[in-house]
Write a protein that holds these residues in place. Structure first.
Motif: not given
Length: 734
Positions: A537-550
């Protein structure tokens, strides 16, 4: 230990330019020695002539030098006179400054004594009122009334304990008729009538009040809490002033010793009997004859013992004097042990990956990629700590007073060995956890424990967090809490006043964006169900991706808020420009994150443009403002006038590395293709380069700050007094 080395070690780093130039005068002595050795044939007759002739006389308190001296000896005495005049001038200025501070401190003590009297009176009235209420009330039981009365008596005794020593020694003889009057014939109400309390409490609430109300002063409330707060602030002011007086006293002693030693060397070389005569000049000078600093020290000790301590005099004076750090041999042993253990563990991890050919197996490769951010989080921190140890070592070598600049209490700062032990010890823990997890995960015979193995990184993280928050006096408790408080103040920007340590620590966070992203990965890895599901899920979750960059933008937002807070308080445009540099980095991170999510050419153009502008602006600010280099009129080409490093080439190399490392990191963020390296390896490699850039920045930033302090002879921080008197307010209004 030779005197020259001891003299250098005892110098106040910020005053180094106003000490006697012992090295230069010693160099002149060598020239004189060479001259006398070269003229060895005439030396015996010259010595005999000098011994029968009074070569030096005192005239009007000054030394008369014979006219038949050589040029080297004339230069020697001229230099000696100039150094004595320089030392005298600086010492006299500092003594006058200290006398002014002592007078201001005396006014603060008058207000404190008056406040103590008023608090005592208020508690006495409250106690009488409580007694009357208890006597007329039938609701309160006798036992409860007696307990409340006892509690009030305890408070009164505490106040009386302060009140026993509040009258100054000469006040009793002046005011025999009315003991409530001070030595100037004023009552506490008279003293406090023209006094307000300065609201220097540094909390979010006080910051908002100062911003909205525009005032930092408040009326006295005569409460016990207010009295304790005032006493705490004045106690800090006493300690700081005492340190300044001790250093000033030491300055006088070391310079007088230097004159004595250098004249003794001159006599041995030339056999001229000048030492006694010249030392009379030195003793009659201000630095040799003034005893005002000693008197201030004695009065300060007596006042501190009388008004701020209930223990014995020796224990009280210990509170004024800083603790000396002692080097422990066990520290060196731990450094070597942890370092060797870490190297062995690194080799073990590499061998287990190679022997089991984990990089050739797809399943193993996926697993390594999933746990890599969990351990790289510690890798970035360890690298930063190792570079910090190098920074501290270099600061100590070049006598940069990093403890004073960063605001550590004397004797509590970490040295390079202690930081290295912490870094290598953390490396041992992390590598051991990684080795255990890899061994159990890849061994088919013990895969039944896989579920528990997945919790090893989390357990390591929780364990380290508990160590950091441990309230017991182990593992450098005062340093841990000091950094935790600074980190908390930084996160809460702009609601706290910004100190040097706050924005210095926040600058370190801007170079740890990958560590912050790894922390976000920790939350994802252990926050969504099972570990295996969490990895996917860490690589497909949009929430994680947004928080990863922000999440990478958070440190720049903190620094922007800090700059705006300083701009509003100090009204200096440079803080506004500095805020713009961090805001440009904030925008570049936002555009880069949006481009990574949307994959559109328009966003790529915005990302390139914003990142390029941010890199150029930050390079310019780092080199010109933070490092103080690229000065056009400097006598050192494109550098600055004062340099601590002996080789100018180092500064040019540092500027080139600053430019290269800024733009190399820009390439990684924008996703340029680098085929020889894997994705996570690329990110980690260039994240390490950014930490390296920050380590270089750290040294030159504190070097420039130290030289600014040296230029203004600023060696001690000035603590704000709790009271603002009427005279001080009038002076401000004028």
């Amino acid at each position: 230990m030779k005197f020259g080395k001891e003299f250098k070690d005892q110098m106040v780093p910020e005053w180094i330019e106003v000490y006697m130039d012992y090295g230069e005068i010693k160099h002149l002595l060598k020239d004189i020695n060479c001259k006398w050795k070269g003229d060895i044939e005439n030396q015996e007759s010259e010595i005999g002539r000098i011994q029968h002739k009074n070569s030096t006389k005192l005239s009007n308190g000054k030394l008369c030098i014979p006219s038949d001296l050589g040029e080297n000896e004339k230069s020697f005495f001229k230099k000696l006179d100039n150094e004595l005049e320089k030392v005298n001038s600086f010492y006299k200025d500092k003594v006058e400054e200290a006398k002014g501070e002592a007078a201001a401190l005396a006014k603060q003590m008058d207000a404190l004594i008056a406040l103590r009297k008023k608090v005592k009176e208020k508690h006495t009235k409250d106690l009488s009122a409580d007694k009357a209420t208890a006597a007329s009330s039938n609701v309160t039981s006798p036992s409860r009334a007696s307990s409340e009365e006892k509690e009030q008596l305890d408070v009164t005794k505490e106040v009386d304990k302060f009140g026993e020593n509040i009258i100054k020694p000469d006040s009793s003889s002046i005011n025999n008729k009315d003991p409530s009057l001070d030595q100037h014939g004023r009552t506490p109400s008279d003293v406090l009538e023209c006094v307000k309390i300065q609201n220097t409490s540094d909390t979010p609430k006080s910051s908002v009040e100062r911003l909205l109300l525009g005032t930092t002063e408040k009326e006295c409330s005569f409460s016990q809490e207010e009295l304790k707060e005032v006493e705490k602030k004045l106690k800090k002011a006493f300690v700081e002033f005492y340190q300044k007086l001790r250093r000033l006293n030491q300055y006088s002693f070391m310079n007088l010793s230097a004159f004595s030693v250098i004249l003794e060397k001159y006599e041995k070389i030339t056999s001229r009997k000048v030492m006694r005569s010249y030392l009379k000049v030195v003793d009659n000078s201000y630095v040799g004859s003034s005893d005002e600093v000693t008197g201030l020290l004695n009065n300060l000790e007596a006042t501190f013992v009388k008004h701020f301590s209930n223990s014995e005099q020796g224990d009280s004076i210990k509170l004024l004097r800083p603790k000396r750090k002692r080097e422990k041999h066990s520290l060196r042993f731990r450094s070597g042990f942890f370092c060797g253990f870490s190297i062995a563990l690194i080799l073990a991890v590499v061998l287990i990956i190679q022997t089991r050919k984990l990089l050739d197996k797809e399943e193993a490769t996926v697993y390594l990629d999933s746990i890599f951010p969990l351990y790289s989080f510690y890798g970035y921190i360890i690298l930063h700590m190792l570079l910090g140890a190098v920074n501290i070592y270099l600061w100590r070598c070049y006598r940069i007073n990093y403890a004073f600049i960063l605001g550590f209490k004397p004797g509590t700062e970490l040295d390079h060995r202690e930081v290295f032990v912490l870094a290598s010890g953390l490396a041992v823990l992390v590598l051991t956890a990684c080795l255990v997890q890899l061994h159990i995960r890849m061994d088919s015979r013990i895969q039944d424990h896989e579920t528990y193995v997945e919790l090893v990184p989390l357990g390591l993280f929780i364990g380290l967090l508990l160590i950091c928050l441990c309230p017991f006096n182990i593992i450098y408790r005062s340093r841990r809490f000091f950094l935790i408080r600074s980190l908390f103040r930084s996160i809460c920007a702009p609601f706290y006043k910004v100190n040097m340590i706050d924005f210095f620590l926040s600058d370190q966070l801007t170079s740890q964006t990958q560590a912050i992203r790894s922390f976000v990965y920790y939350i994802c890895y252990y926050g969504w169900g099972k570990a295996s599901t969490g990895r996917k899920m860490c690589h497909v979750s949009d929430v994680y991706i947004v928080f990863y960059y922000i999440s990478a933008a958070i440190p720049y937002w903190i620094r922007f808020c800090q700059c705006m807070r300083r701009f509003m308080e100090e009204k200096e445009m440079q803080h506004g420009f500095n805020g713009f540099t961090y805001f440009s980095m904030l925008l570049s991170v936002v555009f880069q994150s949006t481009f990574r999510l949307r994959k559109k050419m328009s966003w790529k153009v915005w990302a390139l443009a914003s990142s390029g502008v941010a890199a150029l602006v930050n390079i310019s600010w780092d080199i010109r403002m933070d490092w103080g280099l690229l000065q056009r009129k400097s006598r050192n080409f494109l550098l600055r006038d004062k340099l601590l490093l002996p080789h100018k080439t180092v500064y040019y190399i540092a500027m080139i590395l600053e430019v290269l490392l800024r733009f190399v990191w820009l390439q990684v963020v924008l996703g340029f293709d680098m085929r020889p390296l894997r994705g996570k390896v690329i990110t980690s490699s260039f994240a390490s380069l950014e930490i390296l850039r920050r380590g270089i920045w750290n040294f030159f930033r504190l070097e420039n700050e130290h030289l600014n302090n040296v230029g203004e002879y600023r060696a001690f921080k000035s603590l704000p007094f709790p009271f603002v008197t009427y005279d001080e307010k009038v002076g401000k209004n004028e």
